[in-house]
Design a protein around this motif. Structure first.
Motif, PDB file in Angstrom:
ATOM      1  N   GLU A 164       0.859  -1.201   0.000  1.00 57.68           N
ATOM      2  CA  GLU A 164       0.000   0.000   0.000  1.00 57.68           C
ATOM      3  C   GLU A 164       0.892   1.248   0.000  1.00 57.68           C
ATOM      4  O   GLU A 164       1.970   1.234   0.582  1.00 57.68           O
ATOM      5  CB  GLU A 164      -0.881   0.018   1.257  1.00 57.68           C
ATOM      6  N   GLY A 165       0.416   2.303  -0.633  1.00 55.96           N
ATOM      7  CA  GLY A 165       1.137   3.592  -0.629  1.00 55.96           C
ATOM      8  C   GLY A 165       2.529   3.471  -1.223  1.00 55.96           C
ATOM      9  O   GLY A 165       3.515   3.883  -0.616  1.00 55.96           O
ATOM     10  N   LEU A 175       8.928   0.977  -2.110  1.00 53.32           N
ATOM     11  CA  LEU A 175       8.670   1.185  -0.680  1.00 53.32           C
ATOM     12  C   LEU A 175       7.171   1.308  -0.444  1.00 53.32           C
ATOM     13  O   LEU A 175       6.464   1.927  -1.248  1.00 53.32           O
ATOM     14  CB  LEU A 175       9.356   2.469  -0.195  1.00 53.32           C
ATOM     15  N   GLY A 176       6.696   0.694   0.628  1.00 55.49           N
ATOM     16  CA  GLY A 176       5.269   0.787   0.954  1.00 55.49           C
ATOM     17  C   GLY A 176       4.987   0.058   2.246  1.00 55.49           C
ATOM     18  O   GLY A 176       5.898  -0.252   3.007  1.00 55.49           O
ATOM     19  N   LYS A 177       3.719  -0.231   2.494  1.00 54.30           N
ATOM     20  CA  LYS A 177       3.345  -0.902   3.737  1.00 54.30           C
ATOM     21  C   LYS A 177       2.481  -2.129   3.463  1.00 54.30           C
ATOM     22  O   LYS A 177       1.730  -2.153   2.489  1.00 54.30           O
ATOM     23  CB  LYS A 177       2.554   0.064   4.633  1.00 54.30           C
ATOM     24  N   ILE A 178       2.620  -3.107   4.342  1.00 50.91           N
ATOM     25  CA  ILE A 178       1.700  -4.244   4.368  1.00 50.91           C
ATOM     26  C   ILE A 178       1.110  -4.260   5.762  1.00 50.91           C
ATOM     27  O   ILE A 178       1.834  -4.410   6.749  1.00 50.91           O
ATOM     28  CB  ILE A 178       2.422  -5.579   4.055  1.00 50.91           C
ATOM     29  N   LYS A 179      -0.201  -4.010   5.841  1.00 51.06           N
ATOM     30  CA  LYS A 179      -0.891  -3.949   7.133  1.00 51.06           C
ATOM     31  C   LYS A 179      -0.102  -3.124   8.148  1.00 51.06           C
ATOM     32  O   LYS A 179       0.212  -3.575   9.241  1.00 51.06           O
ATOM     33  CB  LYS A 179      -1.178  -5.355   7.652  1.00 51.06           C
ATOM     34  N   ASN A 180       0.283  -1.939   7.720  1.00 48.15           N
ATOM     35  CA  ASN A 180       0.968  -0.962   8.574  1.00 48.15           C
ATOM     36  C   ASN A 180       2.426  -1.276   8.903  1.00 48.15           C
ATOM     37  O   ASN A 180       3.033  -0.620   9.738  1.00 48.15           O
ATOM     38  CB  ASN A 180       0.189  -0.742   9.867  1.00 48.15           C
ATOM     39  N   VAL A 181       2.995  -2.303   8.283  1.00 43.17           N
ATOM     40  CA  VAL A 181       4.411  -2.632   8.491  1.00 43.17           C
ATOM     41  C   VAL A 181       5.202  -2.107   7.287  1.00 43.17           C
ATOM     42  O   VAL A 181       4.827  -2.353   6.138  1.00 43.17           O
ATOM     43  CB  VAL A 181       4.628  -4.158   8.617  1.00 43.17           C
ATOM     44  N   ASP A 182       6.280  -1.380   7.563  1.00 41.35           N
ATOM     45  CA  ASP A 182       7.113  -0.869   6.469  1.00 41.35           C
ATOM     46  C   ASP A 182       7.781  -2.014   5.724  1.00 41.35           C
ATOM     47  O   ASP A 182       8.399  -2.888   6.347  1.00 41.35           O
ATOM     48  CB  ASP A 182       8.207   0.069   7.024  1.00 41.35           C
ATOM     49  N   CYS A 183       7.654  -1.988   4.401  1.00 44.15           N
ATOM     50  CA  CYS A 183       8.230  -3.048   3.580  1.00 44.15           C
ATOM     51  C   CYS A 183       8.949  -2.447   2.373  1.00 44.15           C
ATOM     52  O   CYS A 183       8.653  -1.325   1.947  1.00 44.15           O
ATOM     53  CB  CYS A 183       7.150  -4.002   3.068  1.00 44.15           C
ATOM     54  N   VAL A 184       9.895  -3.202   1.851  1.00 43.31           N
ATOM     55  CA  VAL A 184      10.634  -2.791   0.655  1.00 43.31           C
ATOM     56  C   VAL A 184      10.659  -3.992  -0.294  1.00 43.31           C
ATOM     57  O   VAL A 184      11.176  -5.055   0.063  1.00 43.31           O
ATOM     58  CB  VAL A 184      12.096  -2.394   0.990  1.00 43.31           C
TER      59      VAL A 184
END
Length: 281
Positions: free
Chosen positions: A25-26, A45-54
């Motif tokens: 997301e985002g 870069l974005g989020k999965i269920k509010n967790v920062d992910c790359v």
């Protein structure tokens, strides 16, 4: 004083047919450079269920990079520089065991290295590289704690999952001869691919928790009366089953983020430190 817990940030390296950026997301894209050259593609870069992910596509977004030419060092370095504490990867693999059927997921725990042309360390004495020589232990190549989460999640989701397995990583890009395939079975390998090594080795050197979701797509070429592996067969199987790997990641990532990792991270850091011989002055 105990080290402060580093916030969990998850790097995801997507293999062939398993690198869909829509899971984030985002999303924003970021092109980076490293002391080892450029990674396979832009970092997403974005989020999965509010967790920062790359997210990073191992072979590039257009799948233009052959396994031998993947800049594994730049990929791992870029994720480390982005602050990733964990790297979860997906990989297509051939099954070397009757009981690992095409479409099954394997949470691999060991590897056999048959690669010949790849940089396996960040400590190679080159300009801009880390000083010293690192003899990283590889008895437990993958992060046990992270693997346990993936296994548990797969079971909860009702996905047929093998909770361990030895992968043999070949140089590629060709597939194995039948004699090689039979030999790898005798060696005790369960699945075969072209990318786990040196990715897992470099992640360990970088002090990152690394785990892999391997998707069996075929029976390589050892099995009689079974069609031998081909690119179109692999892609067809991935298309039908990619959602399994995706749903494991989407469910596991928030769980990983909710756990405490201070001790694990400290142990990884210590391992790297104790394995590195620095030049004498």
């Amino acid at each position: 004083m105990a080290a402060a817990a580093q916030a969990v940030k998850v790097g995801i390296i997507g293999g062939s047919g398993l690198d869909d950026p829509d899971i984030l997301e985002g999303r924003t894209e970021k092109y980076v450079d490293t002391p080892y050259g450029k990674p396979s593609d832009a970092l997403v870069l974005g989020k999965i269920k509010n967790v920062d992910c790359v997210l990073l596509a191992r072979h590039g977004k257009q799948h233009t990079i052959a396994p031998t030419n993947v800049n594994f060092r730049a990929n791992i370095w870029a994720l480390k520089a982005e602050g990733c504490t964990h790297i979860l990867v997906t990989t297509a693999c051939g099954s070397l065991r009757e009981e690992i059927q095409p479409g099954d997921v394997v949470i691999i725990d060991q590897f056999i290295d048959r690669t010949t042309k790849r940089h396996q360390t960040f400590y190679d004495g080159g300009p801009g590289c880390i000083p010293g020589v690192c003899h990283i232990p590889m008895a437990e190549p993958f992060c046990t704690k992270t693997r346990e989460v993936l296994i548990e999640v797969a079971k909860k989701l009702g996905i047929k999952c093998h909770s361990k397995g030895t992968v043999v990583t070949i140089e590629g890009p060709r597939f194995s001869s039948r004699a090689e395939s039979l030999m790898f079975r005798l060696w005790g390998a369960d699945v075969i691919n072209m990318t786990t090594v040196p990715e897992v080795v470099l992640a360990k050197e970088a002090g990152i928790c690394y785990a892999s979701v391997a998707m069996a797509t075929d029976y390589d070429c050892w099995k009689e009366h079974e069609e031998t592996v081909s690119v179109d067969k692999v892609l067809k199987m991935l298309k039908e089953n990619a959602n399994k790997a995706t749903s494991i990641l989407l469910t596991a990532i928030p769980q990983i983020a909710a756990m405490g990792w201070t001790e694990t991270q400290q142990n990884l850091k210590n391992t790297v430190e104790f394995s590195t011989m620095l030049p004498r002055h």
